[in-house]
Write a protein that holds these residues in place. Structure first.
Motif, PDB file in Angstrom:
ATOM      1  N   GLU A  59       0.817  -1.223   0.000  1.00 22.63           N
ATOM      2  CA  GLU A  59       0.000   0.000   0.000  1.00 22.63           C
ATOM      3  C   GLU A  59       0.847   1.268   0.000  1.00 22.63           C
ATOM      4  OE1 GLU A  59      -0.142   2.041   3.144  1.00 22.63           O
ATOM      5  OE2 GLU A  59       1.652   0.807   3.239  1.00 22.63           O
ATOM      6  N   GLY A  60       2.158   1.117  -0.164  1.00 20.54           N
ATOM      7  CA  GLY A  60       2.998   2.264  -0.458  1.00 20.54           C
ATOM      8  C   GLY A  60       3.664   2.968   0.694  1.00 20.54           C
ATOM      9  N   TRP A  61       3.707   2.346   1.884  1.00 20.30           N
ATOM     10  CA  TRP A  61       4.242   3.073   3.043  1.00 20.30           C
ATOM     11  C   TRP A  61       5.705   3.477   2.840  1.00 20.30           C
ATOM     12  CZ3 TRP A  61       8.435   2.351   6.119  1.00 20.30           C
ATOM     13  CH2 TRP A  61       9.080   1.117   6.040  1.00 20.30           C
ATOM     14  N   LEU A  62       6.515   2.593   2.252  1.00 23.42           N
ATOM     15  CA  LEU A  62       7.943   2.902   2.113  1.00 23.42           C
ATOM     16  C   LEU A  62       8.167   4.033   1.114  1.00 23.42           C
ATOM     17  CD1 LEU A  62      10.860   2.315   2.826  1.00 23.42           C
ATOM     18  CD2 LEU A  62      10.843   0.434   1.182  1.00 23.42           C
ATOM     19  N   VAL A  63       7.388   4.051   0.056  1.00 27.06           N
ATOM     20  CA  VAL A  63       7.479   5.151  -0.906  1.00 27.06           C
ATOM     21  C   VAL A  63       7.145   6.471  -0.215  1.00 27.06           C
ATOM     22  CG1 VAL A  63       6.451   6.154  -2.981  1.00 27.06           C
ATOM     23  CG2 VAL A  63       7.037   3.712  -2.926  1.00 27.06           C
ATOM     24  N   ARG A  64       6.091   6.472   0.581  1.00 24.56           N
ATOM     25  CA  ARG A  64       5.717   7.698   1.299  1.00 24.56           C
ATOM     26  C   ARG A  64       6.803   8.113   2.290  1.00 24.56           C
ATOM     27  NH1 ARG A  64       1.024   4.744   1.504  1.00 24.56           N
ATOM     28  NH2 ARG A  64       1.187   4.359   3.749  1.00 24.56           N
ATOM     29  N   GLU A  65       7.408   7.146   2.945  1.00 23.78           N
ATOM     30  CA  GLU A  65       8.455   7.437   3.923  1.00 23.78           C
ATOM     31  C   GLU A  65       9.672   8.083   3.262  1.00 23.78           C
ATOM     32  OE1 GLU A  65      10.241   7.730   7.603  1.00 23.78           O
ATOM     33  OE2 GLU A  65       8.174   7.123   7.159  1.00 23.78           O
ATOM     34  N   LEU A  66       9.942   7.681   2.027  1.00 29.59           N
ATOM     35  CA  LEU A  66      11.120   8.187   1.323  1.00 29.59           C
ATOM     36  C   LEU A  66      10.836   9.446   0.515  1.00 29.59           C
ATOM     37  CD1 LEU A  66      12.477   4.787  -0.060  1.00 29.59           C
ATOM     38  CD2 LEU A  66      13.425   6.091   1.854  1.00 29.59           C
ATOM     39  N   ALA A  67       9.581   9.805   0.375  1.00 31.29           N
ATOM     40  CA  ALA A  67       9.186  10.845  -0.573  1.00 31.29           C
ATOM     41  C   ALA A  67       9.882  12.181  -0.346  1.00 31.29           C
ATOM     42  CB  ALA A  67       7.669  11.034  -0.529  1.00 31.29           C
ATOM     43  N   ASP A  68      10.106  12.545   0.906  1.00 26.27           N
ATOM     44  CA  ASP A  68      10.746  13.843   1.173  1.00 26.27           C
ATOM     45  C   ASP A  68      12.250  13.719   1.355  1.00 26.27           C
ATOM     46  OD1 ASP A  68      10.722  12.539   3.581  1.00 26.27           O
ATOM     47  OD2 ASP A  68      10.034  14.251   4.770  1.00 26.27           O
ATOM     48  N   LYS A  69      12.798  12.524   1.080  1.00 29.01           N
ATOM     49  CA  LYS A  69      14.229  12.297   1.263  1.00 29.01           C
ATOM     50  C   LYS A  69      14.930  11.899  -0.037  1.00 29.01           C
ATOM     51  CE  LYS A  69      13.184  10.456   5.885  1.00 29.01           C
ATOM     52  NZ  LYS A  69      11.711  10.403   5.711  1.00 29.01           N
ATOM     53  N   VAL A  70      14.168  11.450  -1.015  1.00 28.55           N
ATOM     54  CA  VAL A  70      14.708  10.976  -2.300  1.00 28.55           C
ATOM     55  C   VAL A  70      13.957  11.676  -3.421  1.00 28.55           C
ATOM     56  CG1 VAL A  70      15.111   8.964  -3.768  1.00 28.55           C
ATOM     57  CG2 VAL A  70      15.264   8.733  -1.276  1.00 28.55           C
ATOM     58  N   ALA A  71      14.676  12.108  -4.440  1.00 27.41           N
ATOM     59  CA  ALA A  71      14.061  12.918  -5.497  1.00 27.41           C
ATOM     60  C   ALA A  71      12.968  12.178  -6.260  1.00 27.41           C
ATOM     61  CB  ALA A  71      15.147  13.392  -6.468  1.00 27.41           C
ATOM     62  N   HIS A  72      13.230  10.920  -6.612  1.00 27.99           N
ATOM     63  CA  HIS A  72      12.271  10.163  -7.417  1.00 27.99           C
ATOM     64  C   HIS A  72      12.034   8.795  -6.773  1.00 27.99           C
ATOM     65  CE1 HIS A  72      12.727  13.157 -10.577  1.00 27.99           C
ATOM     66  NE2 HIS A  72      14.042  13.037 -10.449  1.00 27.99           N
ATOM     67  N   VAL A  73      10.785   8.548  -6.367  1.00 22.71           N
ATOM     68  CA  VAL A  73      10.443   7.288  -5.709  1.00 22.71           C
ATOM     69  C   VAL A  73       9.217   6.698  -6.397  1.00 22.71           C
ATOM     70  CG1 VAL A  73      10.051   6.126  -3.517  1.00 22.71           C
ATOM     71  CG2 VAL A  73      11.167   8.366  -3.555  1.00 22.71           C
ATOM     72  N   SER A  74       9.276   5.398  -6.662  1.00 26.55           N
ATOM     73  CA  SER A  74       8.151   4.727  -7.293  1.00 26.55           C
ATOM     74  C   SER A  74       7.972   3.344  -6.697  1.00 26.55           C
ATOM     75  CB  SER A  74       8.355   4.622  -8.817  1.00 26.55           C
ATOM     76  OG  SER A  74       9.558   3.929  -9.115  1.00 26.55           O
ATOM     77  N   GLY A  75       6.790   2.769  -6.913  1.00 25.60           N
ATOM     78  CA  GLY A  75       6.507   1.444  -6.391  1.00 25.60           C
ATOM     79  C   GLY A  75       5.699   0.638  -7.375  1.00 25.60           C
ATOM     80  N   ALA A  76       5.863  -0.672  -7.310  1.00 26.76           N
ATOM     81  CA  ALA A  76       5.101  -1.582  -8.175  1.00 26.76           C
ATOM     82  C   ALA A  76       4.623  -2.760  -7.341  1.00 26.76           C
ATOM     83  CB  ALA A  76       5.963  -2.075  -9.332  1.00 26.76           C
ATOM     84  N   ASP A  77       3.426  -3.215  -7.633  1.00 25.37           N
ATOM     85  CA  ASP A  77       2.871  -4.379  -6.949  1.00 25.37           C
ATOM     86  C   ASP A  77       1.859  -5.043  -7.875  1.00 25.37           C
ATOM     87  OD1 ASP A  77       2.825  -5.156  -3.680  1.00 25.37           O
ATOM     88  OD2 ASP A  77       1.212  -6.003  -4.896  1.00 25.37           O
ATOM     89  N   VAL A  78       1.709  -6.343  -7.694  1.00 27.63           N
ATOM     90  CA  VAL A  78       0.802  -7.103  -8.550  1.00 27.63           C
ATOM     91  C   VAL A  78      -0.659  -6.986  -8.110  1.00 27.63           C
ATOM     92  CG1 VAL A  78       0.989  -9.251  -7.232  1.00 27.63           C
ATOM     93  CG2 VAL A  78       0.490  -9.364  -9.686  1.00 27.63           C
ATOM     94  N   ILE A  79      -0.894  -6.502  -6.883  1.00 33.69           N
ATOM     95  CA  ILE A  79      -2.257  -6.454  -6.341  1.00 33.69           C
ATOM     96  C   ILE A  79      -2.887  -5.089  -6.620  1.00 33.69           C
ATOM     97  CG2 ILE A  79      -3.680  -6.795  -4.295  1.00 33.69           C
ATOM     98  CD1 ILE A  79      -2.062  -9.265  -5.108  1.00 33.69           C
ATOM     99  N   PRO A  80      -3.880  -5.019  -7.518  1.00 32.97           N
ATOM    100  CA  PRO A  80      -4.493  -3.726  -7.846  1.00 32.97           C
ATOM    101  C   PRO A  80      -5.074  -3.014  -6.623  1.00 32.97           C
ATOM    102  CG  PRO A  80      -5.104  -5.372  -9.481  1.00 32.97           C
ATOM    103  CD  PRO A  80      -4.412  -6.107  -8.375  1.00 32.97           C
ATOM    104  N   GLY A  81      -5.664  -3.763  -5.692  1.00 29.25           N
ATOM    105  CA  GLY A  81      -6.256  -3.144  -4.519  1.00 29.25           C
ATOM    106  C   GLY A  81      -5.239  -2.417  -3.661  1.00 29.25           C
ATOM    107  N   LEU A  82      -4.026  -2.944  -3.584  1.00 27.39           N
ATOM    108  CA  LEU A  82      -2.976  -2.276  -2.829  1.00 27.39           C
ATOM    109  C   LEU A  82      -2.457  -1.041  -3.558  1.00 27.39           C
ATOM    110  CD1 LEU A  82      -0.984  -5.377  -1.523  1.00 27.39           C
ATOM    111  CD2 LEU A  82      -2.414  -3.820  -0.165  1.00 27.39           C
ATOM    112  N   ILE A  83      -2.296  -1.156  -4.872  1.00 31.00           N
ATOM    113  CA  ILE A  83      -1.817  -0.006  -5.655  1.00 31.00           C
ATOM    114  C   ILE A  83      -2.837   1.126  -5.637  1.00 31.00           C
ATOM    115  CG2 ILE A  83      -1.302   0.781  -7.999  1.00 31.00           C
ATOM    116  CD1 ILE A  83       1.029  -0.591  -6.647  1.00 31.00           C
ATOM    117  N   GLU A  84      -4.106   0.808  -5.649  1.00 30.14           N
ATOM    118  CA  GLU A  84      -5.132   1.853  -5.560  1.00 30.14           C
ATOM    119  C   GLU A  84      -4.975   2.642  -4.261  1.00 30.14           C
ATOM    120  OE1 GLU A  84      -8.892  -0.058  -5.924  1.00 30.14           O
ATOM    121  OE2 GLU A  84      -8.556  -0.682  -8.001  1.00 30.14           O
ATOM    122  N   ARG A  85      -4.722   1.942  -3.167  1.00 31.19           N
ATOM    123  CA  ARG A  85      -4.546   2.621  -1.881  1.00 31.19           C
ATOM    124  C   ARG A  85      -3.253   3.428  -1.867  1.00 31.19           C
ATOM    125  NH1 ARG A  85      -7.759  -1.535  -1.387  1.00 31.19           N
ATOM    126  NH2 ARG A  85      -9.434  -1.464   0.152  1.00 31.19           N
ATOM    127  N   ALA A  86      -2.221   2.898  -2.502  1.00 32.64           N
ATOM    128  CA  ALA A  86      -0.960   3.639  -2.580  1.00 32.64           C
ATOM    129  C   ALA A  86      -1.134   4.918  -3.385  1.00 32.64           C
ATOM    130  CB  ALA A  86       0.111   2.757  -3.215  1.00 32.64           C
TER     131      ALA A  86
END
Length: 238
Positions: A59-86
């Motif tokens: 659901e994207g917690w690590l991407v959010r955690e890094l968002a203000d520390k790394v210029a470009h952050v992205s995430g991928a997952d096979v579960i659409p329900g999790l990506i929607e929440r991310a």
């Protein structure tokens, strides 16, 4: 459906996406809150990356955690329900993609760090992903994996590779149909890295402050010199 398969893993996590998102966002898993969340963030940031790809981002917690520390952050997952929440929570770019699809080129950008944080549950799909990660790394990039520590997660079962039944013990009754997972010994993890064109730079074992046992194991690896799948500096600049 084979009860010990990547298909079954997908089915289970699809059913439990809402429950899992709530647990993660409310910090209900003690080991993550006390140890492993900080451990993986520190492992990533000490590489001083400008770009990070979280494979199996949930659901994207690590991407959010890094968002203000790394210029470009992205995430991928096979579960659409999790990506929607991310995507709803923001913090970076998110994509629905299986490990097989990633291996076939579904993601066309290069990252300074590719990270898998407790997201390597299967067998063949994980082996396929490992072979593909060099093609996702920018020159001098790192592949960082945090996973269950084999000596702790083995339990009473034989210390040998193989499928294990999943469990939601300790979670709420809202969770259902636990996903199986493929157990690897520490030696098998090391072999998987080496056979996939990596050299290990570091293996660390974050310790739980209450149990004084390893809460996880973290591998940090780079591709071996002259790996044909590793993009060159000229290619990454194009």
């Amino acid at each position: 459906m084979d009860p010990f398969s990547d298909e079954k893993i997908f089915d289970s996590w699809s059913k439990n996406a809402p429950q899992w998102s709530e647990v993660v966002r409310k910090g209900k898993i003690e080991s993550r809150r006390l140890v492993t969340n900080n451990a993986i963030v520190e492992a990533i940031l000490k590489r001083s990356p400008q770009s990070v790809l979280d494979v199996g981002c949930g659901e994207g917690w690590l991407v959010r955690e890094l968002a203000d520390k790394v210029a470009h952050v992205s995430g991928a997952d096979v579960i659409p329900g999790l990506i929607e929440r991310a995507q709803d929570a923001g913090g970076g770019s998110f994509y629905v993609a299986s490990y097989d699809e990633i291996a076939k080129g579904a993601l066309d950008s290069l990252s300074d760090v590719v990270v898998c944080n407790f997201s390597l549950l299967g067998k063949e799909s994980v082996e396929t992903l490992f072979k593909a990660v060099p093609s996702l790394l920018a020159p001098n990039g790192a592949f960082i994996v945090q996973t269950l520590h084999p000596m702790v997660s083995c339990g009473d079962s034989p210390y040998q590779d193989g499928w294990r039944e999943g469990s939601w013990d300790g979670f709420s009754p809202d969770f259902t149909d636990p996903a199986p997972w493929y157990f690897r010994t520490l030696g098998s993890w090391v072999t998987l890295f080496l056979n996939s064109g990596f050299r290990l730079l570091e293996i660390s074992e974050p310790i739980h402050p209450k149990t004084h046992m390893p809460a996880s194991v973290i591998f940090i690896a780079e591709t071996t010199p002259n790996n044909p799948l590793q993009p060159t500096a000229d290619a990454s600049a194009e």
